[in-house]
Write a protein that holds these residues in place. Structure first.
Motif, mmCIF file in Angstrom:
data_model
loop_
_atom_site.group_PDB
_atom_site.id
_atom_site.type_symbol
_atom_site.label_atom_id
_atom_site.label_comp_id
_atom_site.label_asym_id
_atom_site.label_seq_id
_atom_site.Cartn_x
_atom_site.Cartn_y
_atom_site.Cartn_z
ATOM 1 N N ASP A 117 -36.736 31.192 -20.894
ATOM 2 C CA ASP A 117 -38.127 30.792 -21.062
ATOM 3 C C ASP A 117 -38.934 31.904 -21.720
ATOM 4 O O ASP A 117 -38.586 33.066 -21.628
ATOM 5 N N ARG A 118 -40.043 31.476 -22.346
ATOM 6 C CA ARG A 118 -40.986 32.481 -22.827
ATOM 7 C C ARG A 118 -42.202 32.476 -21.932
ATOM 8 O O ARG A 118 -42.642 31.431 -21.479
ATOM 9 N N CYS B 138 -47.368 33.205 -27.371
ATOM 10 C CA CYS B 138 -46.028 33.394 -26.820
ATOM 11 C C CYS B 138 -45.439 34.679 -27.378
ATOM 12 O O CYS B 138 -45.386 34.858 -28.591
ATOM 13 N N ARG C 120 -37.777 36.744 -24.558
ATOM 14 C CA ARG C 120 -37.468 35.646 -23.653
ATOM 15 C C ARG C 120 -37.041 36.189 -22.296
ATOM 16 O O ARG C 120 -36.589 37.324 -22.195
ATOM 17 N N ASP D 118 -34.933 37.966 -28.267
ATOM 18 C CA ASP D 118 -35.402 36.601 -28.469
ATOM 19 C C ASP D 118 -34.241 35.638 -28.673
ATOM 20 O O ASP D 118 -34.430 34.502 -29.038
ATOM 21 N N ASN E 49 -36.156 31.477 -15.898
ATOM 22 C CA ASN E 49 -37.336 32.340 -15.888
ATOM 23 C C ASN E 49 -37.279 33.193 -14.628
ATOM 24 O O ASN E 49 -37.565 32.738 -13.535
#
Ligand code: HEM
Ligand code: SF4
Ligand code: SF4
Lengths: 524, 166
Positions: free
Chosen positions: B50-51, B74, B78, B105, B130
């Motif tokens: 997730d970002r 954003c 990540r 990323d 996350n």
């Protein structure tokens, strides 16, 4: 002596011993151990020819590949099946001769100096060979292919170069596509092409490359593979099924050993071995060693540009350039990096004849460590000192059986760098200077560390190569005998036999007219 | 040059030995990759973490040129993946998988093999994409019966409802 040098020299002794005993069955020209590089190239040609056929007939779709290869083995066993088996077994044969080739070059201390280029360019060939061989097994897409592809992917994933694990390409059947097979086939053509190119580079710095085994050796090894192909034809395993672990796999241990090795140890261990071996090969030539022998030196006034040294040099170290002093003539130029310091060029040079009148004999191309002038002087002194009924001069070489032990009141012994360094005129000079016979010895056939010394000398003495021995020299007064360092006893026996022959069979009528240089008796 | 019968015999023996050596090692000894009554479970996932996106305030948006007024900001970076796996109630794997790429990323991937005796097993896999959020967003737990030599793959695909066994 360092442990490495001891190990190397011990291995050389083993090699020599096995080689010499194989000579008994094969003869030197067909002795596989003496032609390992040529055998490698030969297997590469067999692979290329059989591979071309396989490429033409197989279907490279994921569905078709397995059945089209199976078809060759089952329905077309008498032709396609045999070619397939030959392709597989020639790979294994190639691998075996390649490792023996490396081992032998190392054992004979042939990896540094002027051989550095051959050695270093050989190393990538091993990688290319293995990548070609492993990739080839995948094309079949049977259980073995599945096992090897997955294992190899996991092996490369350990290096973590790619962002996504390569092993994910073989996770589930849907992951493997037709495109993958087309890609594989190109890989399996690409690597071998690089291998051929690389092999060309590998032998680029040597002349008169032994690129094809002699007829008997070629046929013998081909028939051996053919019989094997008929007796144990190559067959595919069951078709690949990624949802099943291949159990009880029939593995080609020569080509695929890294795959099981990884599961038995770890990917890290395999890479340590693979990179370790590669680095070892790269590092070997960098080990400290004695100073290299001085290379051949050209003397411009005595070089007439005849090109004989250029033709005889085994390492393409001589090139021809315009002569600085003689218009329209050429001159020999030595590339110091390539020169093996073998002296073969000295034996080739027409200016090396000892019959020249100058007090100092200067030839066109000479070895600083054993100049031709010193050789003539040594010969003259030894001749003058000979006594006895039958006086013999022995010319030997540093790599063959030692000749100094043969020296005595009636025998003079001279050691050259290589028997190829002997100008044939020295044989006549010895006979006209008081010798009753001349014995020339050097390495066994095919055993010359400088590749061609023994061949060129034999040909020059047989008058089939320039500079040739003059026809006046009677055959009965010249004896040639090949002897390795281990053949000292045989050499001594050959000398005794020669002496007897000279005393019994050879009359006085074929004696050459004596010749003495005017200065000869003033030599100190 | 003709060769002696003894030499021919010697050659035949040596060529034969060469061929026999190749013939043997081209297929022997057979290799047991895993014990015959075992199966293989592969945990193999590739997923973008997730970002951490943040809503821009209206004032911030106002300051941006009109063509760049995206409501969310954003970062390139990540989150790592957090993965746990239990077999028969015992933890066999626990890992934080960092994203690939210099600016973190890229995709996060994991590939692990587990050899298990064939038969019934309770498999549980938990994944969070996350690591700042507590707990596991994706969980898959099931009893499976593995046949000898079977390969069971644990993969992730949001279109197939997250974690799945195949
Ligand atoms: C894989 C395929 C290989 C092939 C087909 C091959 C082939 C050959 C051939 C045909 C020669 C010439 C032999 C002669 O005319 O005397 C040669 C020489 C040589 N090879 Fe290889 N070779 C291979 C790999 C290697 C490897 C891996 C090494 C070492 C790391 C190596 C080291 C050498 C050396 C040092 C020579 C020079 C011998 C000399 O100067 O006397 N070769 N090779
Ligand atoms: S010494 Fe040997 S390698 Fe050097 S130039 Fe002469 S023949 Fe060639
Ligand atoms: S053999 Fe002698 S004369 Fe002929 S090119 Fe070489 S150095 Fe010159």
């Amino acid at each position: 002596m360092s442990p490495h040098a001891a190990l190397r020299d011990g291995s050389r002794a083993v090699f020599k011993h096995v080689e010499n005993s194989l000579d008994a069955s094969f003869g030197p020209a067909d002795n596989p151990l003496r032609h390992l590089g040529a055998m490698g190239l030969y297997f590469l040609w067999i692979l290329s020819a059989t591979g071309l056929y396989l490429y033409i007939v197989i279907d490279t779709s994921i569905e078709g590949v397995y059945s089209s290869i199976g078809h060759l083995s089952n329905e077309q066993w008498y032709f396609g099946g045999i070619l397939r088996s030959l392709h597989r077994y020639a790979t294994d044969a190639f691998i075996i001769v390649t490792f023996l080739h490396i081992l032998r070059e190392w054992a004979y201390d042939r990896y540094s100096g002027f051989r550095l280029f051959s050695w270093m360019t050989g190393i990538p060939l091993v990688w290319l060979l293995y990548m070609s061989a492993i990739g080839g097994y995948w094309i079949v897409w049977d259980r073995l292919a599945q096992f090897s592809a997955l294992a190899t992917a996991e092996l490369f994933d350990w290096l973590a170069i790619a962002t996504e694990p390569a092993a994910r390409n073989f996770l589930v059947p849907e992951a493997v596509s037709d495109r993958f097979f087309t890609f594989l086939v190109y890989i399996h053509i690409g690597f071998p092409l690089f291998l051929i190119l690389g092999a060309w580079a590998h032998v680029n710095r040597i002349s008169g490359v032994d690129h094809m085994p002699a007829k008997r050796l070629a046929w013998g090894s081909f028939l051996a593979l053919l019989v094997l192909a008929l007796a144990l034809p190559a067959h595919s395993d069951a078709q690949a099924d990624l949802m099943q672990v291949p159990l009880d796999t029939r593995i080609d241990w020569l080509a695929l050993f890294v795959n099981p090795l990884m599961y038995e140890t770890s990917a890290g261990t395999v890479w340590a071995l693979v990179f370790g071996f590669t680095l070892l090969l790269i590092a070997l030539p960098l080990l400290p060693r004695g100073r290299p022998a001085p290379v051949a030196k050209v003397d411009a006034p005595n070089c007439n540009g005849c090109r004989r040294c250029y033709m005889d040099c085994p390492y393409a170290a001589v090139t021809m350039a315009p002569h600085p002093d003689k218009p329209k003539h050429q001159i020999a130029v030595v590339d110091a990096d390539n020169c093996a310091a073998c002296g073969i060029c000295v034996g080739a040079c027409p200016s090396s004849t000892p019959f020249r009148s100058g007090e100092e004999l200067v030839t066109g191309i000479d070895m600083p460590q054993q100049p031709i002038n010193a050789l003539r002087r040594e010969l003259e002194q030894r001749l003058a000192a000979l006594t006895g009924r039958t006086r013999i001069v022995v010319f030997g070489c540093a790599s063959g059986a030692a000749v100094d032990r043969l020296a005595g009141p009636d025998t003079a012994a001279l050691t050259l760098i290589c028997s190829g360094m002997l100008p044939p005129s020295f044989v006549e000079y010895a006979l006209r200077g008081g010798a009753d016979g001349v014995l020339v010895t050097g390495c066994r056939e095919g055993g010359c560390p400088f590749r061609f010394g023994d061949q060129w000398t034999a040909a020059r003495l047989a008058r089939s190569r320039e500079p040739h021995l003059r026809v006046q020299v009677p055959a009965s007064r010249l004896r040639e005998f090949r002897a390795d360092p281990t053949d000292a006893a045989a050499l001594a026996a050959a000398l005794a036999e020669f002496r007897t022959d000279l005393e019994t069979a050879t009359g006085d009528d074929n004696r050459l007219v004596p010749y003495h240089r005017r200065t000869v008796h003033h030599v100190h | 040059m003709s060769i002696k019968p003894a030499a021919i015999a010697g050659q035949v023996v040596l060529y034969g030995a060469f061929a026999a050596f190749i013939g043997f090692f081209a297929t022997n000894p057979r290799y047991q990759h895993i014990p015959p009554d075992h199966s293989l479970v592969k945990l193999s996932l590739a997923h973008f973490g997730d970002r951490e996106c943040r809503k821009r305030t209206p004032e911030e948006l106002q300051k941006l040129p009109p063509n760049m007024r995206a409501p969310l900001e954003c970062p390139r970076e990540r989150s790592a993946l957090s993965i746990e796996m239990d077999i028969d109630g015992k933890s066999v794997y626990k890992g934080i998988i960092q994203p690939t790429g210099l600016s973190k990323d890229g995709i996060s991937t994991v590939y692990r093999r587990f050899e298990l005796p064939a038969g019934e097993h309770q498999l549980a896999v938990r994944m969070s994409d996350n690591v700042r959020e507590p707990g596991f967003k994706y969980v898959k737990e099931d009893k499976v019966t593995l046949k000898p030599a079977q390969v069971l793959v644990i993969d992730f695909n949001p279109d197939k409802g997250g974690l799945f066994f195949q």
